[in-house]
Design a protein around this motif. Structure first.
Motif, PDB file in Angstrom:
ATOM      1  N   ASN A 285       0.833  -1.199   0.000  1.00 21.43           N
ATOM      2  CA  ASN A 285       0.000   0.000   0.000  1.00 21.43           C
ATOM      3  C   ASN A 285       0.866   1.246   0.000  1.00 21.43           C
ATOM      4  O   ASN A 285       1.804   1.372   0.785  1.00 21.43           O
TER       5      ASN A 285
ATOM      6  N   HIS B 101       0.228   1.791  10.005  1.00 22.99           N
ATOM      7  CA  HIS B 101       0.736   0.795  10.939  1.00 22.99           C
ATOM      8  C   HIS B 101       1.888   0.075  10.244  1.00 22.99           C
ATOM      9  O   HIS B 101       2.187   0.377   9.083  1.00 22.99           O
TER      10      HIS B 101
ATOM     11  N   ASP C 297       2.737  -5.041   4.561  1.00 22.91           N
ATOM     12  CA  ASP C 297       2.113  -4.481   3.357  1.00 22.91           C
ATOM     13  C   ASP C 297       1.915  -2.964   3.476  1.00 22.91           C
ATOM     14  O   ASP C 297       1.459  -2.321   2.533  1.00 22.91           O
ATOM     15  N   HIS C 298       2.323  -2.391   4.617  1.00 23.79           N
ATOM     16  CA  HIS C 298       2.230  -0.934   4.795  1.00 23.79           C
ATOM     17  C   HIS C 298       3.598  -0.296   5.036  1.00 23.79           C
ATOM     18  O   HIS C 298       3.752   0.908   4.921  1.00 23.79           O
TER      19      HIS C 298
ATOM     20  N   ASP D 117      -7.296  -1.127   7.073  1.00 24.30           N
ATOM     21  CA  ASP D 117      -7.035  -2.118   8.111  1.00 24.30           C
ATOM     22  C   ASP D 117      -7.695  -1.690   9.417  1.00 24.30           C
ATOM     23  O   ASP D 117      -7.057  -1.469  10.431  1.00 24.30           O
TER      24      ASP D 117
ATOM     25  N   HIS E 155     -10.316  -6.862   9.133  1.00 24.90           N
ATOM     26  CA  HIS E 155     -10.647  -5.984   8.008  1.00 24.90           C
ATOM     27  C   HIS E 155     -12.151  -5.766   7.885  1.00 24.90           C
ATOM     28  O   HIS E 155     -12.948  -6.498   8.473  1.00 24.90           O
TER      29      HIS E 155
ATOM     30  N   HIS F  22      -7.651  -1.569  -0.466  1.00 26.88           N
ATOM     31  CA  HIS F  22      -7.227  -2.840   0.143  1.00 26.88           C
ATOM     32  C   HIS F  22      -8.150  -4.009  -0.182  1.00 26.88           C
ATOM     33  O   HIS F  22      -8.494  -4.805   0.703  1.00 26.88           O
TER      34      HIS F  22
HETATM   35 ZN   LIG Z   1      -2.880  -4.166   5.213  1.00 28.18          ZN
END
Ligand SMILES: [Zn+2]
Length: 316
Positions: A26, A73, A77-78, A181, A229, A252
């Motif tokens: 992301n 966070h 993936d971030h 998220d 999620h 997402h």
């Molecule tokens: Zn995520």
């Protein structure tokens, strides 16, 4: 030279482009512009430095243009771990890939995790959300000032930060809500986002696809249990309650348990435009707070993601 459609906007105000969104990474760009001067803020660093540099270059931007990073966070993936590693080539060889002038803004609860994940400690600028959960900080002072209200959400153990960004630098105020998220939607989150022009919110899974998938039950429970999620229906319910003035941006999407069409369908008849993000291609630039007349001048491919203006056109 960037293609005209991809080039960073030349109009004053606040602009958003989601470079990629999903469980494989992301990263979004917030561009503040006033009187010919622009500032860039990234939300999350979940793509590799190489891919991020390439996607920024398509807009005529570089890492040197980036002033601030807002981290939601520290899941991989971030925040892609190699951002803290030394560059192997170029003028900054040996330096961390994140330029030394960049402020990496993280919730104070995430500051330790950020350093452990590889964010150079001297770049970390922690903020808190205050005892009542309502902190605030400012950015882009020389461009008229952007006010950022962070709020912690219920994702996993440490939570994820939802951002409300208000910019007064380009005439009328432009307000963006950005939340991914989430775990679940609370009343305080809904009031946090009240009155935004654009609400970017995760729309992770289709409930039926999730239940029918061959994923382990423990994973399904983690995702659907209120600390993972949001489903498409939960996202759509939140958007309806917030009632963004202009558009919803759906973030997402799960590759295994969602489709752009299913995410889009949950917003049928919503009195706002819908842009569905992708893991593989950036969204167009979106001016936050722009009028519908301005939207109608966007390039044709935008129509795929916009409801209300182009009824009957299929989803992304
Ligand atoms: Zn995520």
């Amino acid at each position: 030279m960037p293609r005209t459609d991809d080039a960073a906007p030349q109009t004053d105000g606040l602009h958003l482009r989601v470079l990629a969104s999903g469980s494989a990474g992301n990263c979004s760009v917030l561009l503040f512009r006033r009187g010919g001067v622009r500032r860039v803020c990234l939300i999350d660093l979940g793509l590799s430095p190489r891919r991020t540099v390439r996607l920024l270059a398509e807009c005529g931007l570089g890492l040197h243009d980036v002033d601030d990073v807002l981290i939601t966070h520290l899941d991989s993936d971030h925040y892609y771990e190699s951002w803290g590693r030394p560059a192997r080539a170029g003028a900054a060889r040996g330096e961390p890939m994140i330029p030394r002038h960049v402020r990496v803004r993280v919730h104070e609860r995430h500051a330790g995790a950020a350093v452990r994940a590889g964010v150079p400690a001297h770049l970390v600028v922690p903020f808190d959300c205050g005892p009542s959960g309502g902190g605030v900080f400012e950015m882009q002072h020389d461009l008229g000032g952007a006010v950022v209200w962070p709020a912690l959400t219920a994702h996993d153990t440490l939570g994820s930060v939802a951002y409300r960004v208000e910019y007064h630098g380009g005439g009328d105020a432009a307000t963006l809500g950005f939340a991914t998220d989430l775990g679940r939607v609370t009343d305080s989150l809904l009031s946090h986002f009240r009155g935004v022009d654009t609400l970017a919110i995760e729309s992770n899974y289709c409930r039926q696809m999730q239940l029918a998938s061959d994923r382990p039950e423990v994973l399904k429970r983690r995702i659907m249990g209120g600390a993972g999620h949001l489903s498409n229906d939960e996202a759509a319910a939140a958007v309806r309650k917030v009632s963004p003035r202009t558009r919803a941006v759906l973030l997402h999407l799960s590759r295994q348990c969602n489709t752009p069409e299913a995410a889009h369908r949950a917003h049928a008849d919503g009195p706002y435009e819908v842009v569905v993000t992708s893991q593989h291609a950036p969204t167009p630039w979106m001016r936050i707070g722009a009028s519908s007349a301005e939207h109608s001048r966007l390039r044709p491919s935008v129509r795929v993601g916009l409801r209300g203006l182009f009824d009957g056109v299929g989803a992304a």
